[in-house]
Design an enzyme around this catalytic site. Structure first.
Site, mmCIF file in Angstrom:
data_model
loop_
_atom_site.group_PDB
_atom_site.id
_atom_site.type_symbol
_atom_site.label_atom_id
_atom_site.label_comp_id
_atom_site.label_asym_id
_atom_site.label_seq_id
_atom_site.Cartn_x
_atom_site.Cartn_y
_atom_site.Cartn_z
ATOM 1 N N ASP A 186 27.641 16.874 58.005
ATOM 2 C CA ASP A 186 29.038 17.167 57.681
ATOM 3 C C ASP A 186 29.117 17.924 56.361
ATOM 4 O OD1 ASP A 186 30.064 15.515 59.924
ATOM 5 O OD2 ASP A 186 29.190 13.888 58.766
ATOM 6 N N GLU A 199 23.694 19.265 63.836
ATOM 7 C CA GLU A 199 24.283 20.601 64.015
ATOM 8 C C GLU A 199 23.694 21.639 63.055
ATOM 9 O OE1 GLU A 199 28.520 20.904 64.634
ATOM 10 O OE2 GLU A 199 28.593 22.822 63.588
#
Ligand code: TRH
Length: 375
Positions: A19, A274
């Site tokens: 994040d 990610e």
């Protein structure tokens, strides 16, 4: 006057480093390449510090590499329209402090408000990318912005000049700096970054029993149990052991730019989540993705959607990735030699994929184009 001059990102660290990794990468790029005054609100400075050592975990407000970093300690802040940026980005649909949203509604003109979503290769993303969503009470519209792998999405984060920097990079000197000896540098090198549930122990065994020497580089804290069992010692940075064909070395958890260099230095990268997943694609090398687990095995669907786009014709990569993610049974003793044999084909695919992704443009530039179009 150029638009936007100011931009604010709100980031909540749900888990691990992705994040803040993504928000920090985006913030830095918007500031350094587009000259935008960026403010990054983040609730977990300790996680931030792991990937950027300059961060002061005790500072409520600090300037880091040209970005204003604010510790997002509560939702209670009091904001006025003067605090609101030209563009406001909520990452992964975080709730922005109510007072900030009220202040946005009082701005004239209103700021561009984006929800930057998570990366997935699924097709539905194309239909949702750039969709508006009206605020139920206030005169505000938020737009969804999706990263992705097609020109009907926002594309992938990529700094300008990244591939040129990669082309100039000298891996041997970098690897020596991480403590590798010449013997390790000459081996087939694999970086290993995954979640704790990956079948690391059987893979280490397959490498150990394999016909070709492998040097596995694992950041401290990753796959700690399996690494400790192999080493027979604490899995601390600098620990190294050789058994059979496998040399396993624990690396320090390096700052973000050095993580890129690690990926560039290896012949095969195991990545996760990610951001490292995207960086592996910009390394132009074969990689195996350990996808972030979700309820009801939703992540297996996402994994297959990506493999569908990426791994056509690469059967052994496909089978390995499914087994690595628990989406299909598999024996590492068979999957690894098959994957190893197919690495030249996987390397060629990685180069082709990189060309395809380059054509979409980078996410930061695509996002700014959209902001200007809807302002
Ligand atoms: O750490 P991740 O698992 O992060 C996330 C989060 O869990 C998040 O909640 C979830 O939504 C997302 O995955 C899908 O994996 P990721 O995304 O690869 O982020 C890792 C970051 O850490 C990335 O920016 C690279 C960086 N990194 C370093 O800077 N140095 C290192 O040594 C390593 C191994 C990674």
């Amino acid at each position: 006057m150029t638009f936007p001059r100011t931009l604010t990102i709100f980031c909540r660290v749900v888990d691990n480093f992705g994040d803040i990794g993504i928000c920090w990468r985006l913030a830095r790029q918007l500031q350094s390449e587009h000259g935008i005054a960026v403010t990054l609100w983040v609730d977990d400075l300790a996680s931030f510090r792991r990937i950027c050592h300059e961060v002061d975990v005790a500072a409520a407000r600090q300037q880091v590499q040209g970005v204003q970093v604010r510790h997002w300690a509560s939702m209670d802040g009091v904001f006025t329209p003067a605090d609101v940026s030209d563009v406001v980005i909520e990452f992964f649909a975080v709730d922005i402090p109510p007072s900030y949203v009220e202040a946005m509604a009082q701005c004239e003109p209103r700021p561009v408000w984006l929800n930057l979503e998570g990366l997935t290769a699924e097709e539905w993303v194309e239909g949702c990318h750039k969709l508006p969503s009206m605020h139920p009470r206030l005169p505000l519209t938020k737009h969804f912005f999706f990263p992705g792998f097609t020109d009907k999405t926002g594309g992938l984060l990529r700094e300008t000049g990244l591939l040129e920097e990669r082309a100039r990079f000298a891996p041997a000197a970098f690897l020596r700096g991480l403590g590798l000896g010449e013997g390790e540098i000459a081996m087939q090198k694999v970086s290993l970054f995954c979640y704790p549930h990956a079948p690391v122990a059987p893979l280490l065994q397959a490498w150990q029993e394999g016909g070709r020497p492998v040097c596995c580089l694992v950041p401290e804290g990753v796959a700690a149990d399996a690494v400790q069992a192999f080493l027979g010692a604490a899995p601390q940075a600098g620990a190294v052991a050789t058994r059979g064909a496998l040399t396993l070395r624990v690396l320090p958890f390096v700052p973000q730019p050095d993580y890129d260099r690690l990926l560039w230095s290896c012949d095969l990268n195991f990545v996760r989540g990610e951001d490292s997943f995207v960086r592996a694609q910009w390394a132009g090398k074969p990689f195996i993705w350990h996808i972030y687990p979700q309820d009801e095995n939703l992540h297996h669907k996402k994994l297959r959607a990506f493999l569908q786009r990426y791994a056509g014709g690469l059967d052994s990569l496909w089978a390995f990735a499914l087994a690595w993610n628990g989406a299909q049974a598999g024996d590492m003793g068979k999957l690894w030699p098959a994957l190893q044999a197919s690495l030249p084909a996987a390397a060629a695919r990685a180069v082709q994929w990189e060309c395809d992704m380059l054509e979409i443009g980078d996410l930061a530039a695509n996002m700014l184009t959209f902001c200007r179009a809807i302002r």
